[in-house]
Design an enzyme around this catalytic site. Structure first.
Site, PDB file in Angstrom:
ATOM      1  N   ASP A  32       0.866  -1.176   0.000  1.00  0.00           N
ATOM      2  CA  ASP A  32       0.000   0.000   0.000  1.00  0.00           C
ATOM      3  C   ASP A  32       0.902   1.226   0.000  1.00  0.00           C
ATOM      4  OD1 ASP A  32       0.473  -0.826   2.709  1.00  0.00           O
ATOM      5  OD2 ASP A  32      -1.516  -1.743   2.656  1.00  0.00           O
ATOM      6  N   LYS A  54      -4.782   3.212  -0.960  1.00  0.00           N
ATOM      7  CA  LYS A  54      -5.792   4.206  -1.353  1.00  0.00           C
ATOM      8  C   LYS A  54      -5.545   4.700  -2.767  1.00  0.00           C
ATOM      9  CE  LYS A  54      -7.565   6.261   2.812  1.00  0.00           C
ATOM     10  NZ  LYS A  54      -6.813   6.597   3.997  1.00  0.00           N
ATOM     11  N   MET A 169      -2.054   6.848  14.236  1.00  0.00           N
ATOM     12  CA  MET A 169      -3.299   7.139  13.501  1.00  0.00           C
ATOM     13  C   MET A 169      -4.183   8.121  14.267  1.00  0.00           C
ATOM     14  SD  MET A 169      -4.148   3.252  12.250  1.00  0.00           S
ATOM     15  CE  MET A 169      -3.965   2.513  13.857  1.00  0.00           C
TER      16      MET A 169
HETATM   17  N1  SAH Z   1       2.677  -1.024  11.353  1.00  0.00           N
HETATM   18  C1  SAH Z   1       3.035   0.352  11.462  1.00  0.00           C
HETATM   19  C2  SAH Z   1       1.917   1.224  11.939  1.00  0.00           C
HETATM   20  C3  SAH Z   1       0.727   1.252  11.013  1.00  0.00           C
HETATM   21  S1  SAH Z   1      -0.509   2.347  11.536  1.00  0.00           S
HETATM   22  C4  SAH Z   1       4.266   0.482  12.367  1.00  0.00           C
HETATM   23  O1  SAH Z   1       4.651  -0.460  13.041  1.00  0.00           O
HETATM   24  O2  SAH Z   1       4.882   1.543  12.368  1.00  0.00           O
HETATM   25  C5  SAH Z   1      -0.076   3.793  10.631  1.00  0.00           C
HETATM   26  C6  SAH Z   1       0.317   4.894  11.583  1.00  0.00           C
HETATM   27  O3  SAH Z   1       1.670   4.768  11.930  1.00  0.00           O
HETATM   28  C7  SAH Z   1       0.195   6.278  11.023  1.00  0.00           C
HETATM   29  O4  SAH Z   1      -1.126   6.759  11.116  1.00  0.00           O
HETATM   30  C8  SAH Z   1       1.131   7.060  11.898  1.00  0.00           C
HETATM   31  O5  SAH Z   1       0.533   7.348  13.135  1.00  0.00           O
HETATM   32  C9  SAH Z   1       2.216   6.041  12.170  1.00  0.00           C
HETATM   33  N2  SAH Z   1       3.370   6.221  11.285  1.00  0.00           N
HETATM   34  C10 SAH Z   1       3.887   5.296  10.461  1.00  0.00           C
HETATM   35  N3  SAH Z   1       4.991   5.762   9.849  1.00  0.00           N
HETATM   36  C11 SAH Z   1       5.176   7.016  10.306  1.00  0.00           C
HETATM   37  C12 SAH Z   1       6.145   8.024  10.068  1.00  0.00           C
HETATM   38  N4  SAH Z   1       7.171   7.830   9.230  1.00  0.00           N
HETATM   39  N5  SAH Z   1       6.030   9.208  10.712  1.00  0.00           N
HETATM   40  C13 SAH Z   1       5.015   9.430  11.570  1.00  0.00           C
HETATM   41  N6  SAH Z   1       4.069   8.508  11.829  1.00  0.00           N
HETATM   42  C14 SAH Z   1       4.152   7.316  11.223  1.00  0.00           C
END
Ligand code: SAH
Length: 521
Positions: A32, A54, A169
């Site tokens: 994605d 998306k 999120m």
């Molecule tokens: N599996 C992922 C999280 C997925 S949920 C993990 O372990 O990181 C997606 C959320 O992760 C986003 O809405 C945001 O809150 C956060 N996120 C992921 N990458 C990010 C980044 N580079 N900078 C800030 N927030 C991030």
């Protein structure tokens, strides 16, 4: 076989070696939105790349549909990598995909990734634990489908947790998150931070007490992806200035490029090395006129010409390609002398086995014409094979010198909006929306035709956040002259006519602006 692979928080260098090895040998990649297109470059060229995120203006693919895609690819015998941001099991719905695979008896393996929940605060200088300050950290979703305000039920209870709270999120719910934590007993002056695009070159952080963090986020225009950190360690700033680390002088600058794909690929690569976020805006397409009657006539009359003038590498390439394709023998050129406008054109000519007889010291049409006027005579017959709309300075000087020439259109260059083209070429909307919507600090132009295409494209680019405006960068005087014709002054004119010179000129500008303190971080 399906591998659920964590891509890490954004910076491709933070992916695991195991993940990278799997990417570079997989038969299908299901992904994605990716923080970096670098991941796509690691897969083999034959790999099927399936985007399930998306679409512009559409909802994401439903989880059931994604599960079905994975099952179908695996059953067709492919080794599938399902790439997920951060770690696959942290709010990644990795578990649901595994249940679907198990239901079909498909073997799988998970490959952990560096989760943004820890890495993003860390890259903003915030340790999620610190001895004596924070003995635990809690990773909480800021968005659920069923909760009140989209927040998890009994959200207030988090307000009494010790340690560091990390919300993923949650940006859209930030006011409710802050209000309900305070309702739950958390002090309104508890330090909070929001980090946008963590670990990426354009990462930004804002900090404020919990009660004021939303206002600060709005003021800075922070967007997604973002992580919210609440707790004593959110006020920590354990990092040195980004620029003394590996980010380069252009870290955080957004640069839009106008040029042929070949050119913007090389320029983009060089700019990224300096830390910039780059995006082609207009792709210049070269359209050959080598088959047109005027050029065909010129090829038939090669014996009559004594000099052949090239003003671009494109011109050289197209001229020789046509000779090759129509089976013309290069010995038809044996008696001809070659003039080139500059280094790049000369190198392209050398690629076809010919060395330039004349190249001016300064690489512009005027210098070329003056130089030739001083060595050619009226018994010479000159062929100029160049682009439509080439500089009239060249021919007017030759004419004044009494020289005889044929100025023939060998090709023309047209601009195409990259956004339109990306959508047509691939399934993914990609980052093509970036320059217009998120603002651009610099736009680079490598030719007068690029300037014309940009001005007539009607593109309305937002100013960049680092420079506060969009600064126009030209590779040299001719390109800058084209802007001037339209009453616009180039902010930077590199004048070296090659990619490193252009990159250096932008880096120098950024460094001197920051030294003046005019750039805001
Ligand atoms: N599996 C992922 C999280 C997925 S949920 C993990 O372990 O990181 C997606 C959320 O992760 C986003 O809405 C945001 O809150 C956060 N996120 C992921 N990458 C990010 C980044 N580079 N900078 C800030 N927030 C991030």
């Amino acid at each position: 076989m399906v591998y659920l692979v964590g891509a890490g928080p954004g910076d491709p260098a933070l992916m695991t070696l195991k993940g990278q090895a799997l990417l570079s040998s997989c038969g299908a990649l299901v992904y994605d939105h990716l923080a970096s297109r670098q991941f796509l470059e690691w897969v083999p060229s034959a790999c099927r790349k399936i985007y399930v995120g998306k679409q512009a203006g559409h909802h994401s693919m439903k989880q059931d549909e994604i599960n079905a895609v994975l099952v179908e690819l695996a059953l067709s015998g492919l080794t599938v990598v399902r790439l997920k941001g951060g770690d696959p099991f942290v709010f990644g719905r990795g578990g649901e995909e595994i249940q679907a695979l198990e239901a079909h008896g498909i073997p799988y393996e998970t490959v952990p990734g560096v989760t943004s929940a820890i890495a993003v605060p860390e890259c903003a200088g915030i340790p999620v634990t610190h001895r004596g300050v924070s003995r635990s950290f809690h990773v909480i979703t800021g968005h659920t489908r069923d909760g009140e305000d989209c927040l998890p039920p009994e959200f207030e209870t988090y307000g009494s947790l010790p340690g560091t709270l990390v919300f993923l999120m949650g940006l859209g719910q930030l006011p409710a998150i802050a209000a309900r934590l305070i309702e739950g007993g958390m002090a309104p002056d508890t330090p909070a931070a929001v980090i946008e695009k963590g670990t990426l070159p354009d990462q930004r952080t804002v900090r404020a007490p919990l009660s004021g963090i939303y206002a600060k986020v709005m003021e800075a225009g922070i967007g997604t992806p973002a992580i919210i950190v609440v707790g004593e360690t959110a006020s920590f700033d354990m990092k040195c200035d980004m620029k003394c680390r590996s980010f380069g002088p252009l870290a955080g600058y957004r640069i839009g490029m106008v040029g042929t794909r070949h050119f913007t690929d090389s320029l983009g690569h060089a700019l990224k090395q300096e830390g910039a976020v780059v995006s082609p805006i207009l792709e210049m397409k070269v359209i050959s006129h080598a088959k047109c009657p005027a050029m065909q006539e010129a090829y038939r009359n090669l014996a009559a010409y004594t000099w052949l003038i090239f003003t671009s590498a494109n011109g050289v390439r197209l001229f020789f390609q046509e000779m090759q394709q129509s089976g013309m023998d290069y010995r038809l050129l044996g008696h001809i002398k070659f003039a080139v406008i500059g280094d790049g054109t000369g190198r392209e000519l050398a690629n076809f086995g010919f060395h330039a007889d004349y190249m001016p010291d300064s690489f512009c049409a005027e210098a070329l014409a003056r130089g030739l006027a001083s060595i050619l005579t009226d018994s010479d017959r000159i062929l100029i094979a160049r682009s439509k709309g080439g500089s009239p300075v060249l021919t007017s000087i030759l004419e004044t010198a009494g020289l005889v020439y044929d100025d023939i259109v060998l090709y023309q260059v047209e601009g195409r909006l990259v956004r339109e083209q990306r959508q047509a070429d691939t399934e993914e909307p990609g980052d093509a929306k970036l320059p217009v919507e998120e603002g651009v600090d610099y736009i680079t132009f490598a030719s007068a035709s690029g300037v014309r295409a940009y001005l007539s494209s009607g593109l309305n680019i937002n100013p960049g956040q680092r420079t506060g405006k969009t600064r126009l960068v030209c590779i040299g005087d001719i390109t800058a002259g084209e802007l001037k014709k339209h009453g616009i002054k180039a902010d930077i004119t590199a004048g070296t006519y090659h990619i490193q010179g252009l990159v250096q000129a932008i880096a120098d500008d950024a460094i001197s602006r920051e030294a003046e303190g005019s750039a805001s971080v």
